[in-house]
Design a protein around this motif. Structure first.
Motif, mmCIF file in Angstrom:
data_model
loop_
_atom_site.group_PDB
_atom_site.id
_atom_site.type_symbol
_atom_site.label_atom_id
_atom_site.label_comp_id
_atom_site.label_asym_id
_atom_site.label_seq_id
_atom_site.Cartn_x
_atom_site.Cartn_y
_atom_site.Cartn_z
ATOM 1 N N GLY A 292 0.690 -1.277 -0.045
ATOM 2 C CA GLY A 292 -0.063 0.003 -0.002
ATOM 3 C C GLY A 292 0.791 1.407 0.214
ATOM 4 O O GLY A 292 0.539 2.059 -0.704
ATOM 5 N N ASP A 293 1.983 1.262 0.933
ATOM 6 C CA ASP A 293 2.889 2.478 0.901
ATOM 7 C C ASP A 293 3.455 2.523 -0.508
ATOM 8 O O ASP A 293 3.583 3.709 -0.993
ATOM 9 C CB ASP A 293 4.017 2.163 1.928
ATOM 10 C CG ASP A 293 3.383 2.143 3.267
ATOM 11 O OD1 ASP A 293 2.203 2.473 3.553
ATOM 12 O OD2 ASP A 293 4.103 1.599 4.441
ATOM 13 N N LEU A 294 3.851 1.488 -1.147
ATOM 14 C CA LEU A 294 4.605 1.593 -2.459
ATOM 15 C C LEU A 294 3.476 2.143 -3.543
ATOM 16 O O LEU A 294 3.934 3.148 -4.238
ATOM 17 C CB LEU A 294 5.028 0.296 -3.018
ATOM 18 C CG LEU A 294 5.428 0.155 -4.496
ATOM 19 C CD1 LEU A 294 6.751 0.859 -4.183
ATOM 20 C CD2 LEU A 294 5.531 -1.400 -4.654
ATOM 21 N N GLU A 295 2.274 1.780 -3.653
ATOM 22 C CA GLU A 295 1.362 2.412 -4.238
ATOM 23 C C GLU A 295 0.960 3.873 -4.154
ATOM 24 O O GLU A 295 0.718 4.790 -4.922
ATOM 25 C CB GLU A 295 -0.005 1.343 -4.285
ATOM 26 C CG GLU A 295 0.424 0.088 -5.050
ATOM 27 C CD GLU A 295 0.592 -0.108 -6.449
ATOM 28 O OE1 GLU A 295 0.498 0.957 -7.105
ATOM 29 O OE2 GLU A 295 1.082 -0.963 -6.761
ATOM 30 N N SER A 296 0.815 4.014 -2.869
ATOM 31 C CA SER A 296 0.576 5.528 -2.336
ATOM 32 C C SER A 296 1.682 6.561 -2.815
ATOM 33 O O SER A 296 1.277 7.561 -3.364
ATOM 34 C CB SER A 296 0.354 5.497 -0.964
ATOM 35 O OG SER A 296 0.010 6.899 -0.254
ATOM 36 N N GLN A 297 2.776 6.147 -2.788
ATOM 37 C CA GLN A 297 3.821 6.624 -3.180
ATOM 38 C C GLN A 297 4.067 7.349 -4.341
ATOM 39 O O GLN A 297 4.246 8.096 -5.036
ATOM 40 C CB GLN A 297 5.168 6.186 -2.910
ATOM 41 C CG GLN A 297 6.476 6.913 -3.152
ATOM 42 C CD GLN A 297 7.753 6.463 -2.846
ATOM 43 O OE1 GLN A 297 8.070 6.073 -1.672
ATOM 44 N NE2 GLN A 297 8.673 5.816 -3.813
ATOM 45 N N GLY A 298 3.409 6.418 -5.455
ATOM 46 C CA GLY A 298 3.157 6.601 -7.121
ATOM 47 C C GLY A 298 1.908 7.283 -7.126
ATOM 48 O O GLY A 298 1.415 7.198 -8.256
ATOM 49 N N ALA A 299 1.090 7.673 -6.101
ATOM 50 C CA ALA A 299 -0.214 8.522 -6.398
ATOM 51 C C ALA A 299 -1.300 7.489 -6.972
ATOM 52 O O ALA A 299 -2.178 7.751 -7.648
ATOM 53 C CB ALA A 299 -0.105 9.634 -7.177
ATOM 54 N N MET A 300 -1.066 6.041 -6.732
ATOM 55 C CA MET A 300 -2.198 5.047 -7.212
ATOM 56 C C MET A 300 -2.783 5.022 -5.919
ATOM 57 O O MET A 300 -2.862 3.748 -5.086
ATOM 58 C CB MET A 300 -1.482 3.838 -7.611
ATOM 59 C CG MET A 300 -0.266 3.870 -8.822
ATOM 60 S SD MET A 300 -1.271 4.621 -10.424
ATOM 61 C CE MET A 300 -2.114 3.166 -10.829
ATOM 62 N N PHE A 301 -3.805 5.778 -5.660
ATOM 63 C CA PHE A 301 -4.342 5.707 -4.281
ATOM 64 C C PHE A 301 -5.510 4.494 -4.230
ATOM 65 O O PHE A 301 -5.864 4.127 -3.060
ATOM 66 C CB PHE A 301 -5.166 7.268 -3.895
ATOM 67 C CG PHE A 301 -4.032 8.334 -3.972
ATOM 68 C CD1 PHE A 301 -2.859 8.182 -2.937
ATOM 69 C CD2 PHE A 301 -3.937 9.483 -4.764
ATOM 70 C CE1 PHE A 301 -2.125 9.196 -2.815
ATOM 71 C CE2 PHE A 301 -3.026 10.393 -4.570
ATOM 72 C CZ PHE A 301 -2.099 10.242 -3.672
ATOM 73 N N LEU A 302 -6.148 4.399 -5.440
ATOM 74 C CA LEU A 302 -7.008 3.381 -5.293
ATOM 75 C C LEU A 302 -6.414 2.123 -4.793
ATOM 76 O O LEU A 302 -7.097 0.918 -4.155
ATOM 77 C CB LEU A 302 -7.852 3.386 -6.438
ATOM 78 C CG LEU A 302 -9.133 4.444 -6.486
ATOM 79 C CD1 LEU A 302 -9.927 4.355 -8.111
ATOM 80 C CD2 LEU A 302 -10.393 3.931 -5.571
ATOM 81 N N ALA A 303 -5.489 1.625 -5.674
ATOM 82 C CA ALA A 303 -4.897 0.429 -5.546
ATOM 83 C C ALA A 303 -4.085 0.477 -4.104
ATOM 84 O O ALA A 303 -4.060 -0.654 -3.259
ATOM 85 C CB ALA A 303 -3.654 0.431 -6.407
ATOM 86 N N ALA A 304 -3.627 1.420 -3.488
ATOM 87 C CA ALA A 304 -3.147 1.626 -2.210
ATOM 88 C C ALA A 304 -4.285 1.198 -1.070
ATOM 89 O O ALA A 304 -4.344 0.648 -0.297
ATOM 90 C CB ALA A 304 -2.581 2.975 -1.907
ATOM 91 N N GLU A 305 -5.394 1.841 -1.461
ATOM 92 C CA GLU A 305 -6.639 1.732 -0.607
ATOM 93 C C GLU A 305 -6.857 0.211 -0.487
ATOM 94 O O GLU A 305 -7.232 -0.238 0.672
ATOM 95 C CB GLU A 305 -7.900 2.419 -0.770
ATOM 96 C CG GLU A 305 -8.992 2.428 -0.137
ATOM 97 C CD GLU A 305 -9.990 3.127 -0.885
ATOM 98 O OE1 GLU A 305 -11.252 3.152 -0.305
ATOM 99 O OE2 GLU A 305 -9.924 4.157 -1.627
ATOM 100 N N ALA A 306 -6.918 -0.321 -1.518
ATOM 101 C CA ALA A 306 -7.310 -2.030 -1.470
ATOM 102 C C ALA A 306 -6.182 -2.625 -0.545
ATOM 103 O O ALA A 306 -6.803 -3.571 -0.120
ATOM 104 C CB ALA A 306 -7.425 -2.264 -3.016
#
Length: 342
Positions: A292-306
């Motif tokens: 989740g941290d990895l996806e959030s860092q890339g601004a992929m917030f939906l993937a991070a949320e999942a």
């Protein structure tokens, strides 16, 4: 009798070489013979060793079944020391799987027996397990109290390098949680030296893993990656999948911080797959948080949320505050990132 001695030697050699299949065959042959001739205590010891092999292979359900069968034999024979040894193994296995209630029950049962029967080395080992358990549950003062009791006992009995190394490692891990990083670095270095003296590569790798984590916390990412890669190579040679998976979690963080997101994703996904296959629910939640941290860092917030939601779902009501707060914080960041402010 010569057959049993040969089987024991074959088992020890196979374990030293990391040949879990060879060790399993040797122990199963000895178990069959001991059962055939009614050697109950020897059969129980074979079952414990089979449980250890299964645990080393990551077959935790089988390991628990083997331990419980051995426990039943020892209790039937009224062998309290043997029963305590199995309870200790069951407690550590439950701790690895995130079953903290089961771990506490088994470890306290073992301690009650060892407090009466000894030996001191086993009391020290069980108290170290209880310290790890209390730290994982967020009870840092309780963990420190268990370690201090174990250290007093070890100092009074002139314990060998293996016991001292384990206590130094536990003290280092706890120092990290108290944010005493200089003390943690000192204790990780001491633990590594003692594990070398004890010829324990798995313990040495665990100490290296701790030093890599400290380097991460100090934002010395290239140095952290180098140390963690050494620890991972040692763990892969030993053949125990869980420590290697936990090192990959830290290695993935180092790769992420260095901007190598592709390598970080591969490393973290491999760790997640391993921890899921082992039934390590808490470890799986940590891996999901890292992804989740990895996806959030890339601004992929939906993937991070999942990923964060999956991690919280896996934890459920387990009392693991050190993991749960990170998942909640990450989920909050991801929701804010996609504008879900309410």
């Amino acid at each position: 009798e010569p057959f049993l001695v040969a089987s024991s030697l074959e088992c020890l050699i196979a374990q030293r070489l990391g040949d879990w299949a060879g060790a399993r065959r040797a122990i199963e042959d000895a178990l069959a013979q001991n059962r055939r001739y009614g050697r109950g205590e020897a059969a129980a010891l074979n079952l414990v060793n089979l449980g250890n092999v299964a645990s080393g292979e990551g077959e935790y359900a089988e390991a628990a079944a083997r331990y419980r069968e051995a426990l039943g034999i020892y209790r039937d024979l009224e062998n309290r020391v043997g029963a305590a040894s199995v309870l200790h193994n069951l407690g550590l296995l439950a701790l690895r799987r995130g079953d903290y209630r089961g771990a506490a029950a088994a470890l306290f049962d073992a301690l009650r027996i060892y407090d009466v029967t000894g030996p001191d080395a086993e009391v020290i080992a069980v108290r170290r397990g209880l310290a790890d358990l209390k730290a994982a549950m967020g009870d840092l003062p309780g963990a420190l109290g268990e370690l201090r009791r174990a250290e007093r006992l070890a100092a009074g009995r002139g314990s060998g390098p293996a016991a001292l190394a384990g206590l130094a490692l536990a003290r280092a891990d706890l120092s990290v949680q108290f944010n005493s990083l200089a003390e943690a670095d000192l204790q990780y270095g001491r633990a590594e030296q003692l594990f070398r003296r004890a010829a324990d590569p798995a313990g040495r790798a665990e100490a290296l893993q701790g030093r890599g984590m400290l380097l991460l916390m100090s934002e010395r990412y290239p140095a952290a990656q180098a140390v963690l890669e050494v620890a991972l190579r040692v763990q892969e040679a030993v053949g125990d999948p869980r420590p290697a998976a936990l090192t990959r979690l830290l290695l993935g963080e180092a790769q992420r911080e260095r901007g190598d997101t592709a390598s970080a994703r591969r490393t973290l996904t491999q760790a997640l797959d391993t921890l899921r296959s082992l039934g390590d629910v808490v470890g799986e939640a940590v891996a999901l948080s890292a992804l989740g941290d990895l996806e959030s860092q890339g601004a992929m917030f939906l993937a991070a949320e999942a990923f964060y939601q999956r991690g919280l779902g896996r934890l459920g009501a387990r009392p693991v505050p050190n993991v749960a707060w990170r998942l909640h914080a990450g989920l909050g960041r991801a929701l804010r990132g996609r504008g879900a402010l309410a």
